[in-house]
Design a protein around this motif. Structure first.
Motif, PDB file in Angstrom:
ATOM      1  N   CYS A 427      38.678 -42.797  18.869  1.00 21.03           N
ATOM      2  CA  CYS A 427      38.913 -42.265  20.216  1.00 21.03           C
ATOM      3  C   CYS A 427      40.051 -42.976  20.950  1.00 21.03           C
ATOM      4  O   CYS A 427      40.180 -42.830  22.178  1.00 21.03           O
ATOM      5  CB  CYS A 427      37.629 -42.357  21.041  1.00 21.03           C
ATOM      6  N   ASN A 431      40.582 -37.396  23.258  1.00 17.56           N
ATOM      7  CA  ASN A 431      39.573 -37.159  24.289  1.00 17.56           C
ATOM      8  C   ASN A 431      38.260 -36.862  23.587  1.00 17.56           C
ATOM      9  O   ASN A 431      37.958 -35.725  23.228  1.00 17.56           O
ATOM     10  CB  ASN A 431      39.983 -35.983  25.182  1.00 17.56           C
ATOM     11  N   LYS A 433      35.341 -36.779  24.664  1.00 20.23           N
ATOM     12  CA  LYS A 433      34.318 -36.015  25.365  1.00 20.23           C
ATOM     13  C   LYS A 433      34.256 -34.593  24.806  1.00 20.23           C
ATOM     14  O   LYS A 433      33.270 -33.894  24.977  1.00 20.23           O
ATOM     15  CB  LYS A 433      34.601 -36.001  26.860  1.00 20.23           C
TER      16      LYS A 433
END
Length: 927
Positions: A427, A431, A433
């Motif tokens: 990461c 991103n 997420k």
């Protein structure tokens, strides 16, 4: 791209039960949302319930046997994820989890793995079939688990289809290190290779070589048994029996197998150590039966159950004997203990395992500790739902903490952190997420490079995907009436050795050696094993090492041979000893005796020299050839006595070369001089004309002596040049080395002695012919005796020398040298010394003239009588005598005389006294 979709079915077995599976979400045991989801596979239950002996319909049944330890591992995974989410490790990215119960069954674990493979954000849990999964995003990024190697093998093959990383905290089978078959499998524990090697090392260090092994009849048990067998063989440990228990407790033959194993253990009285590779519930069943039969052994526990509290709390567990186990390296689990203390405050909506545990607490709360444990483990999900009605919720704060097995908890937390660190690396520039930010196979590549700090140490996966964290060696020890599991030592897989915290722990380890578990008694140093008819190499007889062999360790398969001829060993020896160097030393009593004889001989030679020097002008000395000849003979005797010194003490090259040459040349010189004397005497007193002529031609003293001695010098020179004597080590005596001189050439040695013998024989012949000399001058007779002594000595010497060996071999040669030298010396000079000292009246010129006159008169009369007898028989003979008289031109008082060369004879009735006196003077002068 075309693909085929698979739906994950949910098999409904009882719609009215809370644990029934009505949809796919019911299949999940514990879940939590997150940006990145990690899967978990743990055997929270120990078995599946099978209504029939064999399944008829493809229905996943409910499970039984709640496993506290595996439940704690699920909690450890949840705790680790919560700690990561509450830290800055992933910078705002949260981790979620989906944890499934495998029930220790491959079938149910595969169903869970299928859901892991389903496409992310698919409402129907569709698993797409593709030729290339490089861009495929499954619902989870990585998997933690499973609890058992057999399950991990099956799941790993399925996850390898999409290269989803799988990190197991408990599956230790050696085969899982094979990255060809299991490319996406990792583990935070060592391989069973290290565990089985550690076990074999412990057994070997404790002096045990006759053991039993019991394993579960599944992939993990079989692989562990195979690996241990290899390690045991490498450490000379024999397996007396191997027993397998069915993998499933529901197997109809399970209890029969347990009874059979116990009977076998009882029967094998020499087997006092048993290694157990089994699951906890299997061990529990086995030990209960063993306690009933009063079995007392040393049990070596595998990592599966070495720290199992449910087993250590079995009533009367101490009766089983000593339990030593290998557990995974533990770490600091204090934060997890705090997590457990606060567990009752956690919501249970998303954790069915916690719900079931709370129900179990309510059902079993009235029982004592061990019975409480057994109650929890024995409840099936169906029975639990029936019993939990009308029960109040009860919480036991200490129960979970008391059942923590630190090794498993630590490795589970480590597995989650390893995945988190790999996600962190992934990461850095993405991103995360967004669940589609990376694929599992990309995470797999990062996982290979991950380094995790644990207890201030950096650890990482090796090329096989393993973490060599090591093992704790655990000892089950009764303290205050309770069985406690303490850490006795650590095992370092890299060094392959045990590390002890203190001397007390080491003493406890050494105390294990007091127990004997051998097929045969240990062979002591000095003995070796003799294999019997048994197929096992550990069953043998102990026999003594033979002579010149030794063994310096216990239980040696063979005895070492002493590495060279300079060492020896007696029977039953533990070492080799340097052989004693033997030779005829100066300090040896026999050598001293021989030296005294040689010294006496030298003194005798010197005494004779003094006597002859003082009486140099006496007839006896002159008759002996004069002072010069006597000195030469005495000097040669001196050298012969001196040569004996070179036969004594440690042989050297110089001594070996000098002693025979000195003896040979000296003896030859002596015999040569005596030979000349014999010739001279024979020449002086011989009445044979032909012999007189021959002796006159031969008698040349100096050339004869030089020639005879020179030939011996040449023989010795060639001998020393071409086949020189040398120092030899004789190993014929087992415990000693005889230093001796090798003559180099027996032929040359024989030629030298043979030449001396030939000269002595010639001397003997001449001396023998002159044996009837005047009484007071009978030297030839004594020379004859001297030569006879020489011959007898050397004839006896040859067989004695050939059959004698050892350090006294040189003494034999010294003796024969002394005998022959003394014999010749005494026979040659002692009679003359006797005359010089005790018969001085005969040692005058007048006495010698009278003696010779008398001898000549008798000899002449004898010849005359013989001649007259011949004249009366043959006129031709008289003519011959008359011619002889004329030729001699000797006439006294009108009578005819003839003279044999060197002698004067008178033929007739009377011998002229004047002529006899003249003849005596000539003989005296010739002598």
């Amino acid at each position: 791209m075309a693909f085929i979709s698979f739906l994950i079915p949910c098999f409904v077995i009882a719609p009215d039960l809370a644990f029934s599976c009505q949809n796919t979400d019911d299949f999940v045991g514990a879940t939590s949302l997150g940006d990145i989801v990690i899967g978990g596979l743990f055997a929270v239950h120990g078995e599946m319930l099978h209504p029939e002996e064999y399944p008829i319909k493809p229905v996943i049944q409910n499970c039984a046997g709640f496993e506290i330890q595996n439940f704690l591992q699920t909690l450890a995974m949840i705790h680790a994820i919560e700690m990561i989410n509450n830290s800055t490790l992933l910078s705002g990215v949260t981790l979620g989890y989906e944890i499934y119960d495998t029930c220790a069954e491959v079938t149910k674990a595969m169903a869970s793995a299928l859901r892991f493979l389903s496409k992310f954000n698919s409402s129907e849990d569709v698993v797409e079939f593709k030729c290339n999964y490089s861009n495929y995003i499954p619902r989870i990024k990585a998997v933690t688990g499973a609890s058992y190697s057999e399950v991990s093998m099956a799941v790993s093959r399925l996850l390898a289809l999409q290269l989803i990383p799988q990190v197991s905290p408990a599956s230790s089978a050696e085969i899982l290190s094979d990255k060809i078959r299991f490319p996406s499998f990792f583990r935070t524990i060592p391989s069973d290779f290290h565990q089985t090697r550690a076990m074999a090392h412990l057994i070997c260090e404790s002096g045990w070589n006759w053991i039993g092994v019991i394993a579960t009849d599944d992939d993990n048990g079989r692989f562990a048994l195979e690996s241990f067998g290899v390690q045991a063989m490498a450490n000379n440990v024999c397996i007396a029996f191997k027993e397998m228990l069915p993998a499933y407790l529901s197997d109809s033959t399970f209890h029969t197998k347990v009874d059979h194993i116990i009977e076998n253990i009882v029967k094998e009285t020499k087997v006092n150590v048993i290694v157990v590779f089994m699951r906890q519930l299997h061990v529990l069943k086995l030990f209960k039966k063993a306690i009933e039969r009063n079995v007392n052994k040393i049990w070596i526990a595998s990592d599966n159950w070495s720290a199992a509290v449910k087993i250590s709390t079995i009533p009367n567990i101490r009766q089983l004997g000593t339990i030593v186990g290998f557990g995974f390296k533990s770490g600091d689990v204090s934060t997890f203990q705090d997590f457990l203390r606060n567990l009752r405050e956690k919501p249970t909506d998303n954790n069915k395992f916690l719900q079931e545990y709370i129900m179990l607490l309510s059902v079993c709360a009235h029982l004592e500790y061990h019975d409480f444990q057994m109650c929890i483990s024995s409840q099936s999900q169906d029975d639990l739902l029936q019993q939990v009605e009308n029960k109040h919720q009860i919480w036991r704060d200490d129960f979970l903490n008391a059942n923590i097995e630190p090794g498993f908890i630590h490795s589970t937390i480590l597995a989650v952190y390893a995945i988190a660190h790999a996600i962190k690396r992934q990461c850095k520039d993405r991103n995360c997420k967004d669940p589609s930010a990376f694929t599992p196979w990309e995470l797999l590549e990062e996982l290979k490079k991950v380094t995790v700090v644990d207890d201030d140490k950096e650890i990482k996966f090796d090329s096989n995907g393993d973490m060599s964290t090591g093992y704790d060696v655990l000892l089950w020890k009764e303290i205050d009436g309770r069985m406690e599991i303490i850490t006795m030592a650590e095992y370092d897989p890299e060094k392959g050795d045990f590390i002890f915290e203190d001397e007390e722990k080491k003493k406890e380890f050494l105390d294990l050696k007091k127990v004997q578990s051998t097929c045969s008694q240990h062979c002591r140093p000095g003995q070796m094993k003799k294999v019997t008819e048994s197929p096992h190499t550990c069953c043998y007889e102990c026999v003594y090492c033979p002579e010149n062999h030794y063994s310096n360790k216990t239980d040696m398969d063979y005895c070492y041979q002493c590495n060279n001829k300079t060492y020896w060993a007696p029977v039953n020896s533990t070492t080799c000893y340097r052989k004693t160097i033997h030779f005829l030393a100066w300090t040896d009593w026999f050598a001293i005796f021989l030296l005294l004889l040689s010294t006496f001989g030298v003194v005798l030679v010197l005494s004779i020299s003094v006597i002859f020097t003082k009486n140099v002008n006496t007839p006896v000395v002159k008759a002996s050839g004069g002072l010069t000849v006597c000195y030469i003979i005495l000097f040669s005797h001196f050298l012969i006595f001196l040569s004996t010194v070179f036969f004594i003490d440690e042989p050297t090259e110089f001594k070996c070369k000098t002693r025979q040459a000195l003896f040979g040349i000296s003896f030859t010189l002596c015999i040569s001089c005596i030979l000349i004397k014999s010739l001279k005497i024979l020449l002086a007193f011989s009445f044979d004309p032909k012999l007189q002529n021959f002796l006159k031609c031969v008698y040349k003293p100096i050339p004869t002596v030089v020639t005879c001695t020179g030939i011996q010098v040449i023989i010795c020179t060639f001998w020393l040049i071409f086949r020189t004597p040398f120092v030899k080590q004789n190993f014929s005596i087992p415990r000693a080395i005889i230093l001796e001189c090798n003559e180099g050439s027996i032929v040359a040695f024989g030629i030298m002695l043979g030449y001396i013998a030939a000269l002595a024989f010639i001397c003997f012949i001449f001396a023998f012919k002159g044996r009837k000399l005047p009484e007071n001058y009978n030297e030839a007779k004594f020379i004859t005796f001297g030569m006879l002594i020489y011959f007898i000595a050397w004839i006896v010497f040859i067989p004695v020398y050939a059959t004698t060996f050892g350090k006294y071999l040189p003494a034999v040669e010294i003796i024969v040298v002394l005998i022959s030298n003394y014999g010749i010396l005494c026979c040659t000079f002692l009679p003359k010394c006797y005359i010089i000292i005790y018969k001085q009246e005969t040692n005058t010129k007048s006495a010698f003239l009278k003696m010779i006159y008398s001898y000549s008169s008798k000899s002449a009369s004898s010849v005359a009588v013989s001649q007259i007898s011949l004249d009366s028989k043959s006129s031709s003979s008289r003519a011959t005598v008359s011619d002889s008289c004329k030729s001699e031109k000797n006439s006294v008082n009108g009578n005819c005389h003839f003279q044999v060369p060197g002698q004067a004879l008178m033929k007739g009735k009377d011998l002229s006294k004047n002529t006899a006196r003249t003849t005596a003077r000539k003989r005296l002068s010739s002598i």
